[in-house]
Scaffold this motif. Structure first.
Motif, mmCIF file in Angstrom:
data_model
loop_
_atom_site.group_PDB
_atom_site.id
_atom_site.type_symbol
_atom_site.label_atom_id
_atom_site.label_comp_id
_atom_site.label_asym_id
_atom_site.label_seq_id
_atom_site.Cartn_x
_atom_site.Cartn_y
_atom_site.Cartn_z
ATOM 1 N N LEU A 30 -58.733 45.898 -60.408
ATOM 2 C CA LEU A 30 -57.781 44.867 -59.971
ATOM 3 C C LEU A 30 -57.988 44.482 -58.515
ATOM 4 N N LEU A 34 -58.382 40.633 -57.521
ATOM 5 C CA LEU A 34 -57.474 39.978 -56.578
ATOM 6 C C LEU A 34 -58.253 39.191 -55.533
ATOM 7 N N THR A 53 -52.395 35.337 -58.044
ATOM 8 C CA THR A 53 -52.790 36.455 -57.186
ATOM 9 C C THR A 53 -51.621 37.392 -56.929
ATOM 10 N N TRP A 56 -50.696 39.570 -60.224
ATOM 11 C CA TRP A 56 -51.594 40.694 -60.489
ATOM 12 C C TRP A 56 -51.556 41.692 -59.336
ATOM 13 N N ILE A 59 -48.855 44.197 -60.263
ATOM 14 C CA ILE A 59 -49.378 45.196 -61.207
ATOM 15 C C ILE A 59 -50.233 46.216 -60.457
ATOM 16 N N VAL A 200 -56.139 42.319 -67.746
ATOM 17 C CA VAL A 200 -55.829 40.917 -67.429
ATOM 18 C C VAL A 200 -56.031 40.044 -68.666
ATOM 19 N N SER A 204 -52.805 38.237 -70.562
ATOM 20 C CA SER A 204 -52.892 36.772 -70.648
ATOM 21 C C SER A 204 -52.849 36.321 -72.101
ATOM 22 N N SER A 220 -56.007 33.059 -65.641
ATOM 23 C CA SER A 220 -56.265 34.499 -65.537
ATOM 24 C C SER A 220 -57.302 34.932 -66.562
ATOM 25 N N PRO A 502 -44.848 35.693 -63.987
ATOM 26 C CA PRO A 502 -45.536 35.623 -62.705
ATOM 27 C C PRO A 502 -44.739 35.004 -61.565
#
Length: 533
Positions: A30, A34, A53, A56, A59, A200, A204, A220, A502
């Motif tokens: 991740l 990012l 951005t 995630w 997370i 991801v 998604s 994503s 998000p």
């Protein structure tokens, strides 16, 4: 020596290590994703990429905190559960861990705070650089940890000092550029990238299946497809390189993975399926692909892959040689200036660790009979069925990952990923697979090294602390309860974050042109693209 204490100490460390390694791969992957997502935001200045951005990143933050908490506990166990290990090889093993804390972890931890609280306080480019520093720190941390672990697999750049009765560094450059460590680093990091890409991709896909946050999900998934395809292909290539490194440095591990009981004529075939029979020391019902193992392991048509039986005979020779080194060390204790004994030790010191294997059966290795030496030599063979099947399951998952990301890349390139529901369902179901492969890979690395804590240097049964079974059971139960609670908390936090979506409280998910249309804007469905692309 209570072998039950040894087994419980190994079980406790295995449980904490396996648990810790649930968080590490996702953190590694991740952090890099990012950087990619925020780079797109900086280059395009599209608000939706900022939303992507930051989501995630949340997370990542949940996972990062749990990874730090479990990692610190694991490192402390070297002192509490493996005190003789720490004493015997602490000069070498401790150096990479110290550098990891000073160079990598502090860098990572410092910039993580700036990354999360720097939105709106730093320029776009400045914040991107901070995110890049977090990714750098995360990967540097993995590098130094794997340098330490790689030295356990292939202890180069160090020697035993009979005056201090410890292993000491002779060439730190050799420790740093250990081929096993370098191969493990690139392979492990690539596996972490695959893990993050699957997460991801799966989340998604879940949003697309439920008709929510389509704008974020589509973009994503596009990043995950390209990043995951590159990472999954690199895992195979770098895994092949890691296997090639075993040919020179860990022949027994390679033989156990292939259940190769005897040296086959070159080039050896790769066993797709078989049933290892430990009692008969043969593999039944073998299905092989001719030549493939020889090509992978030796990069040639005439190189041989040594079988376990032949390696046991070499171990028997090394045990016999190690007894000479052990005798010389015992004599040097009483007469350190004895030149003849020093010369005997120098001639046989490479095999000292093999003599220590006899301590499992006798207090003084010099009293071992030839029959005991011959039977002890078989102790260097790890758990063959576990090694054999773990590798094949891991490899099968690797092939599935390539297929998954290959399909994802094609579908996203053709912009068909939002319409192909069968693929979206597969992407959700695939989320656990990288973790299964990664945990099996860890088991291959660590169980394949047994019976050694340090390959050829220190047997595992001599490395543990003098604890009791009661203490170990108490800590195992305690760790299981605490870590189980933390696991539930993390899963609930991540699921809550996914359900929330998000968009944060300070982001307008449904912008409207003026105040008069606010009521109509509030009624828009969640599936709408909330932020202009």
């Amino acid at each position: 020596m209570d072998l039950g204490v040894i087994d419980l100490s190994r079980l406790q460390f295995a449980l904490t290590a396996l648990y810790h390694f649930l968080f590490v791969p996702l953190t590694l992957g991740l952090s890099m994703m990012l950087v990619i997502m925020e780079s797109v935001y900086v280059m395009t200045n599209r608000p939706i990429w900022r939303v992507i951005t930051r989501f995630w990143g949340r997370i990542f933050a949940i996972n990062f905190v749990l990874g730090v908490a479990t990692g610190l506990t694991m490192e402390f166990q070297f002192g509490t559960n493996w005190s003789y290990f720490s004493h015997y090889v602490g000069d070498i093993f401790g150096a990479p861990l110290a550098i990891e804390g000073l160079m990598a972890f502090f860098l990572e931890a410092t910039f993580v705070g700036i990354m999360f609280f720097g939105w709106g306080r730093l320029s776009k480019l400045g914040h991107l650089l901070v995110t890049a520093m977090v990714a750098l720190g995360t990967n540097l941390s993995a590098l130094w940890i794997l340098i330490a672990n790689g030295w356990m697999q292939n202890p180069v750049g160090a020697t035993f000092n009979p005056e201090t009765m410890r292993m000491e560094v002779t060439d730190f450059g050799a420790v740093l550029f250990n081929p096993i460590a370098q191969a493990k680093f690139v392979h492990t990091v690539s596996a972490g990238y695959v893990c993050a890409a699957v997460v991801v991709l799966g989340i998604s896909a879940f949003w697309l299946l439920t008709d929510r946050y389509k704008g974020v999900a589509r973009r994503s998934m596009t990043v995950a497809a390209a990043f995951g395809l590159a990472a999954s292909l690199s895992v195979v290539v770098l895994g092949d390189e890691s296997g090639y490194a075993l040919t020179d440095n860990q022949k027994m591990k390679l033989a156990a993975i292939e259940a190769a009981w005897h040296t086959a004529p070159a080039p050896a075939g790769l066993t797709l399926f078989g049933v290892p029979d430990v009692a008969a020391r043969e593999t039944r019902y073998e299905v092989q692909i001719p030549w493939v193992l020889g090509l992978i392991a030796t990069r040639s048509l005439d190189g041989t892959v040594t079988g376990m039986s032949e390696l046991v005979l070499k171990a028997q020779e090394r045990i016999t040689s190690g007894v000479v080194a052990y005798d010389a060390v015992e004599r040097l204790k009483t007469d350190p200036a004895n030149v003849a004994q020093r010369a005997r030790f120098e001639a046989h010191k490479r095999d000292l660790g093999y003599a220590l294997l006899l301590k499992r059966h006798v207090a003084d290795p010099r009293t071992a009979s030839l029959a005991l030496i011959a039977s002890t030599a078989w102790d260097v063979v790890p758990n063959v069925p576990l090694m054999f099947w773990s590798f094949r399951i891991m490899a099968a998952i690797g092939v599935l990952m390539i297929a998954l990301f290959g399909a994802a890349f094609v579908l996203t390139s053709l912009r068909l990923h939002t319409q192909t529901r069968w693929f979206l369902k597969l992407a959700v179901l695939a989320i656990p697979l990288p973790w299964i492969a990664i945990e099996l890979g860890w088991m291959l690395a660590e169980i394949g090294r047994q019976p050694w804590a340090i390959e050829g240097v220190l047997p595992t049964f001599l490395a543990a602390s003098s604890l009791t079974r009661g203490v170990l059971w108490t800590t195992i139960i305690g760790f299981t309860a605490i870590y189980g609670t933390l696991a539930v908390i993390e899963v609930r936090l991540i699921l809550a974050t996914i359900r929330k979506g998000p968009f944060e409280h300070d982001e307008d998910a449904y912008p409207v042109p003026d105040a008069g249309s606010a009521g109509r804007g509030a009624a828009r469905p969640v599936a709408a693209d909330p932020i202009p692309a």
